[in-house]
Design a protein around this motif. Structure first.
Motif, short mmCIF file in Angstrom:
data_model
loop_
_atom_site.label_atom_id
_atom_site.label_comp_id
_atom_site.label_asym_id
_atom_site.label_seq_id
_atom_site.Cartn_x
_atom_site.Cartn_y
_atom_site.Cartn_z
N ASN A 374 0.82 -1.21 0.00
CA ASN A 374 0.00 0.00 0.00
C ASN A 374 0.86 1.27 0.00
O ASN A 374 0.53 2.26 -0.66
CB ASN A 374 -0.93 0.00 1.22
CG ASN A 374 -1.84 1.21 1.24
OD1 ASN A 374 -2.68 1.40 0.37
ND2 ASN A 374 -1.67 2.05 2.25
N MET A 375 1.97 1.25 0.74
CA MET A 375 2.88 2.39 0.73
C MET A 375 3.45 2.62 -0.66
O MET A 375 3.47 3.75 -1.18
CB MET A 375 4.00 2.17 1.73
CG MET A 375 5.17 3.15 1.61
SD MET A 375 4.72 4.89 1.83
CE MET A 375 4.80 5.03 3.62
N GLU A 376 3.93 1.55 -1.30
CA GLU A 376 4.51 1.68 -2.63
C GLU A 376 3.46 2.18 -3.63
O GLU A 376 3.74 3.02 -4.49
CB GLU A 376 5.08 0.34 -3.10
CG GLU A 376 6.07 -0.29 -2.13
CD GLU A 376 7.30 0.56 -1.89
OE1 GLU A 376 8.22 0.51 -2.71
OE2 GLU A 376 7.33 1.30 -0.88
N THR A 377 2.23 1.68 -3.49
CA THR A 377 1.15 2.13 -4.36
C THR A 377 0.90 3.62 -4.22
O THR A 377 0.75 4.35 -5.21
CB THR A 377 -0.15 1.36 -4.02
OG1 THR A 377 0.06 -0.04 -4.23
CG2 THR A 377 -1.31 1.83 -4.89
N ASN A 378 0.86 4.10 -2.98
CA ASN A 378 0.61 5.52 -2.74
C ASN A 378 1.72 6.39 -3.29
O ASN A 378 1.45 7.50 -3.78
CB ASN A 378 0.42 5.77 -1.24
CG ASN A 378 -1.00 5.55 -0.79
OD1 ASN A 378 -1.83 6.45 -0.84
ND2 ASN A 378 -1.32 4.34 -0.37
N VAL A 433 1.07 -3.61 -8.26
CA VAL A 433 1.46 -3.98 -9.63
C VAL A 433 0.87 -2.99 -10.63
O VAL A 433 1.57 -2.49 -11.52
CB VAL A 433 0.99 -5.42 -9.94
CG1 VAL A 433 1.21 -5.74 -11.42
CG2 VAL A 433 1.72 -6.43 -9.07
N THR A 434 -0.41 -2.68 -10.47
CA THR A 434 -1.08 -1.78 -11.40
C THR A 434 -0.50 -0.37 -11.34
O THR A 434 -0.26 0.27 -12.38
CB THR A 434 -2.59 -1.72 -11.09
OG1 THR A 434 -3.11 -3.04 -11.05
CG2 THR A 434 -3.32 -0.92 -12.14
N ALA A 435 -0.29 0.15 -10.12
CA ALA A 435 0.24 1.51 -9.96
C ALA A 435 1.65 1.62 -10.51
O ALA A 435 2.00 2.63 -11.14
CB ALA A 435 0.21 1.91 -8.49
N CYS A 436 2.45 0.60 -10.29
CA CYS A 436 3.83 0.61 -10.82
C CYS A 436 3.82 0.64 -12.34
O CYS A 436 4.56 1.41 -12.97
CB CYS A 436 4.58 -0.62 -10.31
SG CYS A 436 6.26 -0.77 -10.94
N LEU A 437 2.98 -0.19 -12.96
CA LEU A 437 2.90 -0.22 -14.42
C LEU A 437 2.41 1.11 -14.98
O LEU A 437 2.90 1.59 -16.01
CB LEU A 437 1.98 -1.36 -14.87
CG LEU A 437 2.50 -2.78 -14.62
CD1 LEU A 437 1.44 -3.81 -14.99
CD2 LEU A 437 3.79 -3.04 -15.40
#
Length: 450
Positions: A374-378, A433-437
């Motif tokens: 969640n942190m990485e996504t944000n 995964v989605t946010a990184c892409l």
């Protein structure tokens, strides 16, 4: 007048030289006060929970839990919509466009007043249908309904507080938000026991309204003294109104999506009884220890990346993003281990029930590593927002919160509460995964290194 405000903007930016300063130092100079403000906000909410749980018992706490999804939704709309304003304002400040900065400020201020009042009136009439949608147990319905009706009286103050905090954040000032929340938390902590003893759960709602109103007044006094900007009718712009709406609406919906998801999960969990509902409420409070740092990084990155984009320094934007991913991830590993390991005793601070504590401990054991994701996504979504694409972030969150989490929770609920918790974990994996892409795709399209 333009020269005065331009000089004040320059002085503010000298405190945090986002464009040319050390990325780690500038990031922490903004993130740490923001995190402190978030934790004070958490303390503010915990004060309510602790007093209600210990003075009024499990049923009152379950009623508060039933109201929480609506409260989260309202606060998320306020934070998201005002963060949309911060996107435009940060880019204008970074580009040195003083005239446009003033236009965005005045137009967004008028819009904030109208919108917050409209939302208050609309939701006062929708409390009963919303509680029926959430399947609030009949024995909790009246308490929950009265609590929400009182809380909504102060929603305008909450919204305007978020608006002014976003404006100050755009200029690089996150310290005062921390101080304002400190005042609000102390007031709420002092008023809660007095009003709860006199009026029960409704007293807690009244304490919240009073403390929020005083906090807004404190912030307005600070803004008048700081004189960083002023409002003039001549700065109104219908064109900027459209631009603000285009950024604020998807940003508000984006921020609201987790609250919508929580509302649906609350309805699913309520089918397992009052104990399960109370436990889910406790878990939600403890999760704030893990969610608020991630939200702080996202909101600060929105401002920082916005200023970098406005100044034409896309390379700096991605340096900040990488720095946030590294340090934010490390922080969440430490915090997650602490909350997961102490979930049982922490739960008993809210409700003196072994059964509730067992459910809370089981929740954190299943979700656990999801908080790092969640942190990485944000961090990724903060960068995407700062680049001016809140709509894409919104669609990303729709995918993993609404399209993945809710159907999966419904499907796995047949396996009991642990099945619902597993759906939450799976959605966190899909999220990162989605946010990184998404972030990498935007960077590649602009030929920016990441």
């Amino acid at each position: 007048m333009n020269e005065i405000h331009s000089e004040k903007e320059k002085n503010m930016r000298k405190n945090f030289d986002i464009i040319h300063g050390n990325p780690r130092q500038c990031l922490f100079a903004m993130v740490l006060p923001m995190m402190a403000a978030m934790f004070l906000n958490m303390a503010y909410n915990l004060v309510d929970s602790l007093w209600i749980g210990n003075l009024l018992g499990e049923s009152a706490y379950a009623a508060l839990t039933a109201a929480t999804p609506i409260l989260l939704l309202l606060n998320s709309i306020a934070m998201g919509a005002t963060n949309g304003v911060a996107i435009l304002l940060s880019q204008a400040i970074g580009a040195g466009e003083t005239r446009r900065t003033r236009t965005i400020l005045f137009t967004s201020f008028i819009l904030s007043i109208v919108f917050s009042l409209g939302m208050t009136g609309l939701l006062e009439g929708m409390v009963s249908p919303l509680l029926r949608f959430l399947q609030v147990p009949s024995e909790l319905y009246e308490m929950t309904c009265l609590y929400l009706r009182i809380y909504l009286i102060g929603y305008g103050a909450v919204y305007l507080y978020c608006y002014f905090a976003a404006v100050l954040r755009s200029f690089g000032d996150t310290v005062f938000q921390m101080l304002a929340m400190l005042v609000c938390t102390v007031l709420n902590g002092a008023l809660d026991p007095l009003l709860i003893h006199g009026f029960g759960l409704q007293g807690a709602a009244a304490a919240t309204v009073l403390s929020q109103g005083i906090c807004l007044g404190f912030m307005v006094c600070y803004l008048r003294k700081k004189a960083l900007f002023s409002f003039h009718a001549a700065d109104w712009s219908g064109k900027e109104l459209g631009t603000i709406c285009l950024k604020s609406l998807p940003a508000a919906f984006q921020q609201s999506i987790p609250a919508i998801s929580t509302s649906v999960l609350t309805a699913i969990v309520s089918g397992f009884g009052v104990t399960a509902l109370a436990a889910y409420g406790v878990a939600g409070k403890l999760e704030l220890l893990l969610f608020y740092p991630a939200m702080s990084f996202q909101m600060v990155l929105t401002t920082i990346v916005g200023q970098c984009i406005g100044a034409g320094r896309r390379d700096r934007a991605w340096v900040y993003c990488k720095t946030a991913l590294l340090w934010g991830g490390g922080l969440l590993i430490i915090l997650s281990c602490g909350v997961v390991g102490l979930a049982h005793p922490l739960s008993e601070l809210f409700v003196d029930s072994k059964a509730v504590a067992e459910v809370v401990a089981g929740y954190f054991q299943v979700v656990s590593v999801g908080y790092l994701f969640n942190m990485e996504t944000n961090c990724f979504l903060g960068a995407v927002n700062g680049m001016g694409h809140p709509g894409r972030s919104m669609l990303c969150m729709v995918l993993y919160y609404l399209i993945i989490r809710i159907p999966l929770a419904c499907l796995l609920s047949s396996a009991g509460l642990n099945g619902i918790w597993a759906a939450v974990l799976c959605s966190h994996v899909a999220a990162v995964v989605t946010a990184c892409l998404l972030a990498r795709g935007l960077a590649s399209r602009k030929k920016s290194p990441i």
